[in-house]
Design a protein around this motif. Structure first.
Motif, PDB file in Angstrom:
ATOM      1  N   ILE B   3       4.025   0.902 -14.714  1.00  0.00           N
ATOM      2  CA  ILE B   3       3.082   0.558 -13.644  1.00  0.00           C
ATOM      3  C   ILE B   3       2.425   1.814 -13.031  1.00  0.00           C
ATOM      4  CG2 ILE B   3       4.980   0.396 -11.933  1.00  0.00           C
ATOM      5  CD1 ILE B   3       2.182  -1.968 -11.498  1.00  0.00           C
ATOM      6  N   ILE B   7      -1.573   2.419 -12.735  1.00  0.00           N
ATOM      7  CA  ILE B   7      -2.261   2.709 -11.464  1.00  0.00           C
ATOM      8  C   ILE B   7      -3.063   4.000 -11.593  1.00  0.00           C
ATOM      9  CG2 ILE B   7      -1.890   3.362  -9.033  1.00  0.00           C
ATOM     10  CD1 ILE B   7       0.547   1.446  -9.060  1.00  0.00           C
ATOM     11  N   ARG B 336      -5.349  14.848   1.509  1.00  0.00           N
ATOM     12  CA  ARG B 336      -3.990  14.403   1.156  1.00  0.00           C
ATOM     13  C   ARG B 336      -3.919  12.902   0.886  1.00  0.00           C
ATOM     14  NH1 ARG B 336       0.077  16.427   5.500  1.00  0.00           N
ATOM     15  NH2 ARG B 336       1.532  15.524   4.007  1.00  0.00           N
ATOM     16  N   LEU B 362      -1.914   3.964  -1.553  1.00  0.00           N
ATOM     17  CA  LEU B 362      -0.534   4.430  -1.747  1.00  0.00           C
ATOM     18  C   LEU B 362      -0.285   5.745  -1.024  1.00  0.00           C
ATOM     19  CD1 LEU B 362       0.130   3.706  -5.537  1.00  0.00           C
ATOM     20  CD2 LEU B 362       0.776   2.347  -3.544  1.00  0.00           C
ATOM     21  N   ASN B 365       0.160   4.973   2.586  1.00  0.00           N
ATOM     22  CA  ASN B 365       1.504   4.434   2.799  1.00  0.00           C
ATOM     23  C   ASN B 365       2.571   5.534   2.725  1.00  0.00           C
ATOM     24  OD1 ASN B 365       0.334   1.656   1.034  1.00  0.00           O
ATOM     25  ND2 ASN B 365       1.112   1.505   3.113  1.00  0.00           N
ATOM     26  N   GLU B 366       2.419   6.437   1.773  1.00  0.00           N
ATOM     27  CA  GLU B 366       3.400   7.517   1.565  1.00  0.00           C
ATOM     28  C   GLU B 366       3.409   8.510   2.721  1.00  0.00           C
ATOM     29  OE1 GLU B 366       5.684   8.407  -0.548  1.00  0.00           O
ATOM     30  OE2 GLU B 366       5.347   7.403  -2.461  1.00  0.00           O
ATOM     31  N   THR B 367       2.214   8.956   3.123  1.00  0.00           N
ATOM     32  CA  THR B 367       2.128  10.055   4.104  1.00  0.00           C
ATOM     33  C   THR B 367       2.045   9.570   5.544  1.00  0.00           C
ATOM     34  OG1 THR B 367      -0.294  10.059   4.036  1.00  0.00           O
ATOM     35  CG2 THR B 367       0.835  11.485   2.443  1.00  0.00           C
ATOM     36  N   GLY B 368       1.609   8.337   5.733  1.00  0.00           N
ATOM     37  CA  GLY B 368       1.375   7.853   7.096  1.00  0.00           C
ATOM     38  C   GLY B 368       0.096   8.419   7.698  1.00  0.00           C
ATOM     39  N   ASN B 400      -0.047  -1.626   4.947  1.00  0.00           N
ATOM     40  CA  ASN B 400       1.243  -2.218   4.575  1.00  0.00           C
ATOM     41  C   ASN B 400       1.052  -3.604   3.962  1.00  0.00           C
ATOM     42  OD1 ASN B 400       2.641   0.011   5.464  1.00  0.00           O
ATOM     43  ND2 ASN B 400       3.172  -0.862   7.454  1.00  0.00           N
ATOM     44  N   LEU B 403      -0.267  -3.299   0.492  1.00  0.00           N
ATOM     45  CA  LEU B 403       0.765  -2.870  -0.467  1.00  0.00           C
ATOM     46  C   LEU B 403       1.689  -4.038  -0.824  1.00  0.00           C
ATOM     47  CD1 LEU B 403       1.976  -0.580  -2.127  1.00  0.00           C
ATOM     48  CD2 LEU B 403       3.412   0.010  -0.174  1.00  0.00           C
ATOM     49  N   ARG B 404       2.035  -4.847   0.170  1.00  0.00           N
ATOM     50  CA  ARG B 404       2.887  -6.026  -0.099  1.00  0.00           C
ATOM     51  C   ARG B 404       2.183  -6.964  -1.094  1.00  0.00           C
ATOM     52  NH1 ARG B 404       3.811  -5.776   5.851  1.00  0.00           N
ATOM     53  NH2 ARG B 404       5.859  -4.820   6.071  1.00  0.00           N
ATOM     54  N   PHE B 406      -0.159  -6.139  -3.214  1.00  0.00           N
ATOM     55  CA  PHE B 406      -0.247  -5.439  -4.497  1.00  0.00           C
ATOM     56  C   PHE B 406       1.054  -5.634  -5.275  1.00  0.00           C
ATOM     57  CE2 PHE B 406      -0.147  -1.822  -7.371  1.00  0.00           C
ATOM     58  CZ  PHE B 406      -1.463  -1.722  -7.799  1.00  0.00           C
ATOM     59  N   ALA B 407       2.179  -5.508  -4.568  1.00  0.00           N
ATOM     60  CA  ALA B 407       3.492  -5.682  -5.209  1.00  0.00           C
ATOM     61  C   ALA B 407       3.659  -7.109  -5.720  1.00  0.00           C
ATOM     62  CB  ALA B 407       4.597  -5.340  -4.210  1.00  0.00           C
ATOM     63  N   LEU B 412       5.854  -6.246  -8.725  1.00  0.00           N
ATOM     64  CA  LEU B 412       6.782  -5.127  -8.443  1.00  0.00           C
ATOM     65  C   LEU B 412       8.070  -5.627  -7.806  1.00  0.00           C
ATOM     66  CD1 LEU B 412       4.377  -2.426  -7.055  1.00  0.00           C
ATOM     67  CD2 LEU B 412       5.941  -2.148  -8.940  1.00  0.00           C
TER      68      LEU B 412
END
Lengths: 51, 412
Positions: B3, B7, B336, B362, B365-368, B400, B403-404, B406-407, B412
């Motif tokens: 996956i 992506i 970033r 993503l 989500n990762e870095t905020g 968020n 992302l939910r 997407f999963a 996922l």
């Protein structure tokens, strides 16, 4: 005052760096930020994607 | 394929589409005639979906003013009743290939600019720029506003149509030039509005009422806003619908909610509360007077401009209470959370590095780290207009939720 030349490692926010550099201090920058707080299901999805 | 690889490949594809897309101003005409899917009882608004009863005051007032302008209602009071009647369908501009600043209200009888991404053959639309002060997009109504809108429809729209019919205008080239001249294209359009005026001057001035139109544009330093927005939308829309891609193709707000869309989740809105922007207020106003952030203009940041290009326009950062270093930091931080850098929008002070382009859900989500959006601040009461300028951010909840989904969609 210190007899030897000051060396600074700056971790995270670089607020003080320009003031130090203006005085000729060598500054090593380390990129760091506090861990991001996120819901547990989001952390779990991101972990799966990192695999 | 794993996956993660799917992506990465999808994001490369979506990013390339965004980076190589272009935007050419090809026409001006009535919204009801040129916007595909536009119906006589449709009223388009900025932001993610919102029903009339839940709209902020400025947006409701703009709906009422638009119904009077369109000749569907005789008075504001009648327009309010009609808007509540259920006879009209309220749709986000974005869902009909359209964008609109602030309230974004677009009705079939309004003239719109038509922009084509000639590399990918998709078109987008935006209503015309009224200027500042008492204007419909901030919820002002009344004779002055209505008369101006009619002049824009009867004189300016047809004149601009005639001009671009003879000579289509490369909007992306103007935007790219403007970035090198100190515009970030969300707050500051001083260079780009002039470049546009220069490029259209000769064909306008050949026309009987050309000078009238020329003067109207020359007096409005943000005129290019309503052209650069459909330009960025034309570029972002082409990158929509790439399976597995996590790049953001839409960011917009309606004063109540901030909504985003993601390329690999085509057509789905993910929302959270719209912020009240933080910034500098004009004399006599404070944050207590401000409406929630609204308008489709965050399409500028989606396309790598506005807040993303802060380093190109330190004058803007000063205007909203910061300094040149703050401007650099905002752009540095944006790198970033983006997939890459713009090929065409280059920042002189960063040694002509491209602006951060292709916000990756993503990475947010990762870095905020949330994209920083340069925005005008509107009074929460209709018709008062702009009371300041500042910065807003999308809510992390929207990312968020995306992302939910997407999963769920990609197992996922």
């Amino acid at each position: 005052m210190a007899q030897t030349k000051l060396k600074v490692i700056n971790v995270g926010t670089e607020w003080f760096v320009p003031f130090l550099e203006e005085q000729g201090v060598n500054v090593l920058r380390v990129e760091w930020s506090p861990p991001v707080e996120r819901p547990s299901d989001i952390t779990s999805i991101l972990r799966k994607l990192r695999k | 394929m794993e996956i993660g690889e799917e992506i990465e490949q999808a994001n490369r594809e979506a990013f390339d589409i965004m980076n190589t897309g272009n935007a050419v101003l090809v026409d001006f005409d009535l919204a009801g005639k040129v916007i595909p899917g536009m119906k006589e009882n449709y009223i388009l608004h900025a932001g993610p979906p919102v029903e009339y009863r839940n709209m902020i005051e400025s947006m409701k007032a703009a709906v009422q003013g638009a119904l009077v302008f369109d000749g569907k209602a005789d008075t504001i009071e009648q327009a309010d009743r009609m808007a509540q009647s259920g006879d009209f369908v309220f749709r986000p501009c974005h869902e009909l290939s359209t964008v609109g600043p602030m309230a974004g209200i677009t009705t079939p009888g309004m003239y719109v600019a038509v922009v084509e991404n000639t590399a990918y053959r998709n078109r987008t639309y935006c209503n015309l720029h009224e200027g500042r002060g008492a204007i419909l997009r901030f919820g002002a109504t009344g004779k002055e506003v209505n008369d101006r809108l009619h002049w824009m429809n009867d004189v300016m729209g047809p004149a601009l149509k005639e001009s671009v019919r003879k000579k289509p205008i490369d909007l992306k080239a103007i935007a790219a030039e403007g970035v090198q001249m100190g515009d970030e294209l969300h707050q500051r359009f001083k260079a780009t509005s002039l470049l546009f005026l220069t490029s259209i001057a000769s064909s306008l001035l050949e026309q009987e009422k050309g000078m009238e139109v020329y003067r109207f544009i020359a007096e409005r330093e943000q005129f290019f806003l309503n052209l650069s927005m459909p330009a960025m939308k034309a570029i972002a829309d082409a990158a929509d619908g790439v399976k597995y891609s996590t790049l953001v193709t839409r960011m917009t707000r309606n004063g109540v909610n901030f909504g985003i869309q993601v390329s690999g989740l085509k057509g789905k809105w993910f929302t959270g509360p719209a912020e009240v922007p933080k910034g500098l207020y004009f004399m006599g106003f404070s944050q207590n007077d401000a409406a929630g952030d609204f308008g489709d203009s965050a399409i500028m940041e989606t396309g790598g401009l506005g807040g993303m290009a802060s380093a190109a326009a330190p004058a803007v950062t000063r205007f909203v209470g910061g300094n040149a270093k703050d401007a650099m930091r905002v752009t540095e931080e944006a790198y970033r959370i983006t997939h890459g850098q713009s090929r065409d929008f280059q920042i002189p002070s960063l040694d002509f590095r491209g602006t951060p382009l292709g916000i990756d859900m993503l990475k947010v989500n990762e870095t905020g780290i949330l994209p920083s959006i340069n925005t005008g601040i509107a009074h929460r009461k209709a018709g008062i207009g702009q009371i300041g300028a500042g910065i807003s951010h999308p809510p992390i909840e929207a990312f968020n939720e995306a992302l939910r989904e997407f999963a769920r969609v990609y197992g996922l």
